[in-house]
Motif scaffolding. Structure first.
Motif, PDB file in Angstrom:
ATOM      1  N   TRP A   1      -4.059  -9.603  -3.801  1.00 33.84           N
ATOM      2  CA  TRP A   1      -3.860  -8.411  -2.988  1.00 33.84           C
ATOM      3  C   TRP A   1      -3.927  -7.129  -3.815  1.00 33.84           C
ATOM      4  CZ3 TRP A   1      -3.739  -8.285   2.204  1.00 33.84           C
ATOM      5  CH2 TRP A   1      -3.547  -9.489   2.890  1.00 33.84           C
ATOM      6  N   VAL A   2      -3.866  -7.228  -5.132  1.00 34.91           N
ATOM      7  CA  VAL A   2      -3.913  -6.039  -5.996  1.00 34.91           C
ATOM      8  C   VAL A   2      -5.354  -5.555  -6.104  1.00 34.91           C
ATOM      9  CG1 VAL A   2      -3.413  -5.139  -8.301  1.00 34.91           C
ATOM     10  CG2 VAL A   2      -1.911  -6.852  -7.275  1.00 34.91           C
ATOM     11  N   THR A   3      -5.543  -4.246  -6.010  1.00 35.78           N
ATOM     12  CA  THR A   3      -6.879  -3.646  -6.111  1.00 35.78           C
ATOM     13  C   THR A   3      -6.958  -2.762  -7.355  1.00 35.78           C
ATOM     14  OG1 THR A   3      -6.206  -1.773  -4.724  1.00 35.78           O
ATOM     15  CG2 THR A   3      -7.246  -3.665  -3.617  1.00 35.78           C
ATOM     16  N   THR A   4      -8.136  -2.657  -7.889  1.00 31.89           N
ATOM     17  CA  THR A   4      -8.400  -1.802  -9.049  1.00 31.89           C
ATOM     18  C   THR A   4      -9.557  -0.868  -8.737  1.00 31.89           C
ATOM     19  OG1 THR A   4      -9.909  -3.427 -10.025  1.00 31.89           O
ATOM     20  CG2 THR A   4      -7.577  -3.561 -10.655  1.00 31.89           C
ATOM     21  N   ALA A   5      -9.703   0.166  -9.558  1.00 25.25           N
ATOM     22  CA  ALA A   5     -10.777   1.154  -9.370  1.00 25.25           C
ATOM     23  C   ALA A   5     -11.507   1.343 -10.694  1.00 25.25           C
ATOM     24  CB  ALA A   5     -10.214   2.479  -8.868  1.00 25.25           C
TER      25      ALA A   5
ATOM     26  N   SER B   1      -4.440  -2.390 -16.892  1.00 23.20           N
ATOM     27  CA  SER B   1      -5.128  -3.592 -16.420  1.00 23.20           C
ATOM     28  C   SER B   1      -4.686  -4.010 -15.033  1.00 23.20           C
ATOM     29  CB  SER B   1      -4.888  -4.746 -17.407  1.00 23.20           C
ATOM     30  OG  SER B   1      -5.322  -4.398 -18.703  1.00 23.20           O
ATOM     31  N   LEU B   2      -3.491  -3.599 -14.630  1.00 25.34           N
ATOM     32  CA  LEU B   2      -2.955  -3.981 -13.319  1.00 25.34           C
ATOM     33  C   LEU B   2      -3.051  -2.774 -12.388  1.00 25.34           C
ATOM     34  CD1 LEU B   2       0.230  -5.846 -14.571  1.00 25.34           C
ATOM     35  CD2 LEU B   2      -1.955  -6.859 -13.895  1.00 25.34           C
ATOM     36  N   GLY B   3      -4.057  -2.758 -11.554  1.00 25.43           N
ATOM     37  CA  GLY B   3      -4.191  -1.670 -10.597  1.00 25.43           C
ATOM     38  C   GLY B   3      -4.771  -0.395 -11.176  1.00 25.43           C
ATOM     39  N   GLY B   4      -5.389  -0.440 -12.335  1.00 26.21           N
ATOM     40  CA  GLY B   4      -5.948   0.759 -12.949  1.00 26.21           C
ATOM     41  C   GLY B   4      -7.457   0.700 -13.051  1.00 26.21           C
ATOM     42  N   ASN B   5      -7.980   1.337 -14.107  1.00 22.82           N
ATOM     43  CA  ASN B   5      -9.426   1.403 -14.337  1.00 22.82           C
ATOM     44  C   ASN B   5      -9.854   0.153 -15.092  1.00 22.82           C
ATOM     45  OD1 ASN B   5     -12.068   2.108 -14.935  1.00 22.82           O
ATOM     46  ND2 ASN B   5     -11.478   3.431 -16.633  1.00 22.82           N
TER      47      ASN B   5
ATOM     48  N   ARG C   1       0.815  -1.213   0.000  1.00 25.72           N
ATOM     49  CA  ARG C   1       0.000   0.000   0.000  1.00 25.72           C
ATOM     50  C   ARG C   1       0.850   1.267   0.000  1.00 25.72           C
ATOM     51  NH1 ARG C   1      -4.871  -1.459   4.319  1.00 25.72           N
ATOM     52  NH2 ARG C   1      -5.687  -3.278   3.157  1.00 25.72           N
ATOM     53  N   ASN C   2       1.973   1.259   0.706  1.00 24.38           N
ATOM     54  CA  ASN C   2       2.789   2.459   0.843  1.00 24.38           C
ATOM     55  C   ASN C   2       3.832   2.594  -0.260  1.00 24.38           C
ATOM     56  OD1 ASN C   2       1.409   3.065   3.244  1.00 24.38           O
ATOM     57  ND2 ASN C   2       2.846   1.825   4.458  1.00 24.38           N
TER      58      ASN C   2
END
Length: 803
Positions: free
Chosen positions: A338-342, A303-307, A284-285
């Protein structure tokens, strides 16, 4: 728009195997957990704290699962959300030979074994049929990353000459420059692009996999959705990235060498960078994420951690010998969770519809302002553009203001203020033109950049050697009534003295003026015309020389030299065919067409006559009805036999009506006859046209497409000629495969109508592939006789030693 945070979903799929390691791999009762157990190595001693048990919880575990179950669990919801404007990505990851390509693409031999990409294409086009209120545009692209070089798998360039592509990052995200994106009006076209790209993929073989993918491939579906009902100017766009990664492998097991060793190095390096990116995203940091370390991670940045809604499918092998690679793949899948996307809806504006909405809003606001002005008893104000009369009135007011007749303007609207300033500009420009016209009427203006005129003026003694005008007053660029230099006393010394006395900082204008006599002007104009005429003559001579050169180069040559290296266009060849071999068919076609045009003209004239007769009959019928009404109102008279007595006008109308009906029936009969003739002539014209096109195809194939080797292989004088069957069938000679495919269609398609597009696309791709193979074989056949001839030529005489 507020984006909701989502985590990446990860699934595991085990490749079925007869040597399944039941003691090492265990599944949880919830079908979400997979446990790995490795026996302790007793050879390392009693004290051995090495871990032997691992437990991984994912979003699903597929063991002996069908392709349909995998798609329903992994991709169906993601594709549905993509149709609503959310981007989506599905990634297949795992070691080589674990079934990534089978999961993503499937096989073309069996419709039930098709993978995620064909099923996603089918779902997208089915949604188009179900949502008739929305207008969707579907496009696709296909790329591969081989040895850290990006290639377009759908490019028209030959495979060996693929131009490498580069990655660009802009406000809309990461994209690949010059990547071809193809519009797909139907499911069959999209599948055809998929199969064509699969044929161009880079594959190889090694000890672990006989048909291993040696590159990372990304198939992208672009969706653009407009509403047919809503008048909003916004529409939604989305894309689905379907990623088939190359498999990680150990050189000790794959035994790759040479080119395969180089490819393995690039593959493992890019997958290592991908894992570093995943680790960075899961922290996260972490401020910096190393997306640019490889082409793969940079392409998948959004695609990795994006929209984007992202799903990972971890393909693993179930054999005991691959348990270490299986453990590594499951670790990667756990980190991926553990990877998040928005993800957010991608809304864009339709400029045309936005302009229409703004125009409607402007009209509404104008009406609203008019209502407010009327309620406040203000004078009426028009918000439309000013007409010519209003502009002329404002121009008059501005002129009176400049003359001092009026001191102020009556300001009514903002548009009037803009027009007042515009009229000030117009009047200023007119005054400058008037001043220049007055100067030209008194003086002759010379442009200092015109060297030919300047040389003539210097020769006439009107300008000194430094380019200054003789008699220039205050550096203003005009000489008034100054004599030529030759008439001045003091000669050259006086001129030099005058040049020194003139200030160097005095401004000079581009336009020079002097009082030049008519004779001098004539000499100047003559010199300029001579210069222009010489330049024009030189240019004409150059043009004539180039034309003669072209004529010489394009002159008549031998027939063999004039033979084109490539086939001519079909349009030009068709014109030649109509004047040569197909002249007789073309003559018959033109005659039939002329007869058809004549019959159509006569039928049109007959139709017009019938229309006129119908109008006359309607008028006569209306007049008879009026006569009948008048007779009924005045009273009817009967004769001795009890029949109604009518007057002469009504009798004449009845006679006219009878004649019109008779003429109508006759004209209508001739119209029907002409209509039958037109139909028959049209049939003849269509037959002649088809015959002409068929013969042209035969002639074109014989003349330009079919090589001489194939023409010689065909039986001369037989029932089959080149051109009577498709060119790809002539070159491939593959009638048995086509018959088998037709039989398969008859057996399979009635039970599964949805598979029509799939099999049609497969057949089209196979035909194209076989045609390419046949052409390659023919090229080799052309080269083979020359090679044999050279061998025979260099062969030593019989009975002698070659050494």
């Amino acid at each position: 728009m507020c984006a909701s945070i989502k985590r990446v979903h990860a699934f595991a799929r085990l490749k079925p195997s007869a040597d399944f390691s039941q003691d090492m791999i265990k599944f949880g009762p919830d079908n979400l957990t997979i446990n790995i157990y490795i026996e302790r190595d007793h050879s390392k001693g009693v004290v051995n704290n090495k871990q032997t048990d691992w437990s991984f919880k994912l979003d699903g575990v597929f063991h002996n699962a069908t392709q349909e179950l995998v798609y329903d669990s992994v991709a169906r919801d993601l594709v549905s959300q993509a149709l609503n404007g959310y981007n989506g990505t599905i990634i297949c990851y795992g070691q080589t030979g674990a079934g990534k390509t089978f999961t993503m693409t499937g096989t073309t031999g069996n419709y039930e074994h098709r993978g995620i990409i064909p099923r996603a294409i089918q779902q997208v086009f089915k949604s188009m049929e179900d949502h008739a209120s929305q207008f969707m545009t579907i496009r696709v692209s296909y790329l591969e990353i081989h040895n850290e070089i990006i290639f377009d798998l759908l490019s028209s360039t030959p495979h060996v000459a693929y131009p490498p592509l580069s990655i660009a990052e802009g406000p809309q995200g990461v994209s690949v420059k010059s990547l071809t994106v193809h519009t797909c009006p139907s499911e069959e076209v999209a599948l055809n692009f998929l199969f064509e790209g699969d044929m161009n993929r880079t594959v190889g073989h090694h000890a672990l996999n006989s048909h291993s993918s040696r590159s990372h491939c990304i198939f992208t579906i672009y969706i653009e959705c407009h509403s047919r009902i809503m008048s909003d100017a916004t529409f939604v766009t989305s894309k689905i990235n379907l990623v088939d990664l190359a498999g990680s492998e150990r050189l000790a097991k794959s035994k790759s060498e040479g080119r395969g060793l180089k490819e393995t190095t690039y593959i493992n390096k890019s997958l290592s960078f991908l894992e570093q990116v995943i680790i960075a995203l899961s922290e996260r940091n972490r401020e910096h994420v190393p997306f640019r370390q490889s082409k793969l991670t940079y392409t998948l940045k959004d695609s990795l951690g994006g929209n984007c809604n992202t799903v990972l499918v971890a393909n693993i092998c179930s054999e005991p010998v691959h348990i270490v690679e299986t453990l590594s793949t499951l670790r990667f899948a756990t980190r991926m969770k553990w990877v998040t996307t928005a993800p957010v809806v991608n809304e864009k504006f339709d400029t045309e519809r936005l302009v229409k909405n703004l125009e409607r809003e402007v009209l509404y606001l104008k009406e609203e302002l008019a209502v407010h002005n009327s309620l406040l008893n203000r004078p009426p104000v028009t918000y439309e553009p000013l007409n010519e009369i209003q502009v002329a009135e404002i121009n008059s007011q501005v002129r009176r203001f400049l003359e001092g007749t009026i001191d102020e303007f009556d300001i009514v609207s903002l548009r009037q203020i803009h027009e007042i300033f515009n009229q000030f500009k117009v009047i200023l420009s007119q005054q400058e033109q008037e001043v220049e016209a007055r100067l030209r009427s008194k003086y002759t203006l010379i442009d200092k950049s015109d060297f030919a005129t300047l040389a003539a003026v210097q020769k006439a003694g009107l300008v000194d050697a430094d380019g200054h005008l003789v008699g220039e007053v205050d550096g203003q660029g005009f000489g008034i009534g100054v004599a030529p230099f030759s008439a001045k006393s003091g000669g050259k010394r006086a001129k030099m003295k005058k040049g020194k006395e003139q200030p160097s900082s005095a401004p000079r204008k581009e336009g020079l003026a002097s009082t030049i006599s008519g004779k001098e002007l004539d000499s100047i104009s003559i010199s300029r015309s001579q210069v222009v005429s010489k330049e024009q003559e030189a240019k004409e001579a150059q043009d004539v020389l180039s034309v003669e050169t072209c004529r010489t180069e394009s002159g008549p040559k031998d027939d063999a030299a004039a033979q084109p290296s490539c086939p001519p266009t079909r349009i030009a060849a068709f014109e030649d065919f109509k004047s040569e071999r197909g002249s007789e068919i073309n003559r018959i076609f033109k005659e039939n067409k002329a007869i058809l045009i004549d019959r159509k003209r006569k039928m049109s004239e007959a139709a017009q006559r019938i229309s006129v007769l119908k109008q006359e009959m309607d008028a006569a019928k209306q007049a008879l009805e009026c006569q009948r009404l008048d007779r009924e109102q005045q009273g009817e008279y009967l004769n001795e036999e009890g029949q109604i007595i009518i007057d002469e006008d009504e009798f004449l109308l009845l006679v006219k009506m009878k004649e019109l009906r008779k003429q109508y029936r006759a004209d209508f009969g001739s119209f029907r006859d002409l209509q039958s003739e037109v139909q028959y002539c049209q049939h003849l014209v269509d037959q002649c046209r088809q015959k002409l096109l068929t013969e042209f195809e035969i002639w074109y194939n014989e003349s330009f497409l079919i090589p001489e080797e194939v023409q010689e292989a065909l039986k001369p004088g037989g029932a089959i000629r080149p051109g009577m069957i498709p060119i790809n069938r002539v070159l491939t000679l593959d009638e048995d495969e086509q018959e088998r495919f037709d039989r398969m269609q008859e057996e399979v398609l009635p039970f599964c109508p949805d598979s029509v597009s799939f099999y049609n696309a497969k057949a089209k791709t196979d035909r194209k592939h076989k045609y390419s193979q046949a052409m390659t074989t023919l090229e080799q056949m052309r080269k083979k006789p020359a090679g044999i001839q050279s061998v025979v030529k260099n062969k030593p005489p019989s009975g002698l030693d070659a050494t």
